[in-house]
Scaffold this motif. Structure first.
Motif, short mmCIF file in Angstrom:
data_model
loop_
_atom_site.label_atom_id
_atom_site.label_comp_id
_atom_site.label_asym_id
_atom_site.label_seq_id
_atom_site.Cartn_x
_atom_site.Cartn_y
_atom_site.Cartn_z
N GLU A 27 0.84 -1.20 0.00
CA GLU A 27 0.00 0.00 0.00
C GLU A 27 0.87 1.25 0.00
O GLU A 27 1.95 1.26 0.59
CB GLU A 27 -0.91 0.01 1.22
N PRO A 28 0.40 2.33 -0.64
CA PRO A 28 1.17 3.57 -0.63
C PRO A 28 1.39 4.07 0.79
O PRO A 28 0.49 4.02 1.63
CB PRO A 28 0.29 4.55 -1.41
N GLN A 29 2.62 4.54 1.06
CA GLN A 29 2.96 5.03 2.39
C GLN A 29 2.80 6.54 2.50
O GLN A 29 2.59 7.07 3.57
CB GLN A 29 4.40 4.66 2.73
N ALA A 31 1.38 10.46 0.96
CA ALA A 31 0.24 11.11 0.32
C ALA A 31 0.41 11.18 -1.19
O ALA A 31 -0.54 10.99 -1.94
CB ALA A 31 0.02 12.50 0.90
N LYS A 34 -0.49 7.82 -2.79
CA LYS A 34 -1.94 7.60 -2.80
C LYS A 34 -2.60 8.44 -3.88
O LYS A 34 -3.51 7.98 -4.58
CB LYS A 34 -2.52 7.95 -1.43
N ARG A 35 -2.16 9.68 -4.01
CA ARG A 35 -2.73 10.57 -5.02
C ARG A 35 -2.42 10.04 -6.43
O ARG A 35 -3.28 10.03 -7.30
CB ARG A 35 -2.16 11.98 -4.83
N VAL A 37 -1.82 6.90 -7.36
CA VAL A 37 -2.64 5.72 -7.61
C VAL A 37 -4.05 6.14 -7.99
O VAL A 37 -4.63 5.64 -8.97
CB VAL A 37 -2.68 4.80 -6.36
N SER A 38 -4.62 7.08 -7.23
CA SER A 38 -5.97 7.54 -7.48
C SER A 38 -6.11 8.17 -8.87
O SER A 38 -7.04 7.86 -9.61
CB SER A 38 -6.37 8.54 -6.40
N GLU A 65 4.55 5.10 -6.43
CA GLU A 65 3.27 4.92 -5.75
C GLU A 65 3.42 4.39 -4.33
O GLU A 65 2.55 4.63 -3.51
CB GLU A 65 2.38 3.99 -6.56
N THR A 66 4.47 3.66 -4.04
CA THR A 66 4.54 3.00 -2.74
C THR A 66 5.67 3.47 -1.83
O THR A 66 5.48 3.57 -0.63
CB THR A 66 4.68 1.48 -2.90
#
Length: 143
Positions: A27-29, A31, A34-35, A37-38, A65-66
């Motif tokens: 999972e992305p660690q 911000a 996460k952005r 990936v989104s 991404e991670t």
């Protein structure tokens, strides 16, 4: 054979095992990850597709991404261009303008539609005529 005093005799042998299972998804660690990936998923892109568009590898995109807090500055503008956002949106300085029409079903349809690129031009036109015909009849039925 020399064994370091802190290492017991039991640890002197090394067993090599090959794990046949894929590692768990990371999972992305941060911000930014996460952005990214989104934004990538909202555009219906895989990591491989984004990497190809940037002229890099899937592994680099996965790292952004991670693991990376931020990618190198030379990657920010190309990433923003490919994703169709401003650098401020990519970096989280401004909320990304998202299109609410990116449901999973629409993303699947878009991916299927993109596969038409390998068809000959004549077949591409036939598919488009069929889609227009079906969309026209669906619109007439709704009226």
């Amino acid at each position: 054979m020399y064994i370091h005093p802190a290492v017991s005799q039991e640890c002197s042998e090394v067993d090599h095992k090959i794990c046949l299972a894929m590692p768990a998804k990371k999972e992305p660690q941060f911000a930014f990850g996460k952005r990214l990936v989104s934004l990538r998923k909202a555009r219906g892109l895989t990591q491989v597709q984004l990497a190809e568009a940037l002229g890099t590898t899937q592994r680099v995109i996965s790292y952004y991404e991670t693991d990376a807090e931020l990618p190198p500055s030379t990657a920010i503008i190309p990433l923003a261009r490919v994703l169709g956002v401003s650098t401020d949106e990519l970096l989280g300085l401004r909320p990304a303008q998202t299109n609410g029409n990116n449901s999973p079903q629409k993303q699947r349809l878009w991916k299927r539609f993109q596969k038409m690129e390998v068809l000959p031009t004549k077949d591409q036109r036939a598919v488009i005529r069929l889609i227009n015909s079906l969309a026209g009849s669906a619109h007439a039925d709704a009226s």
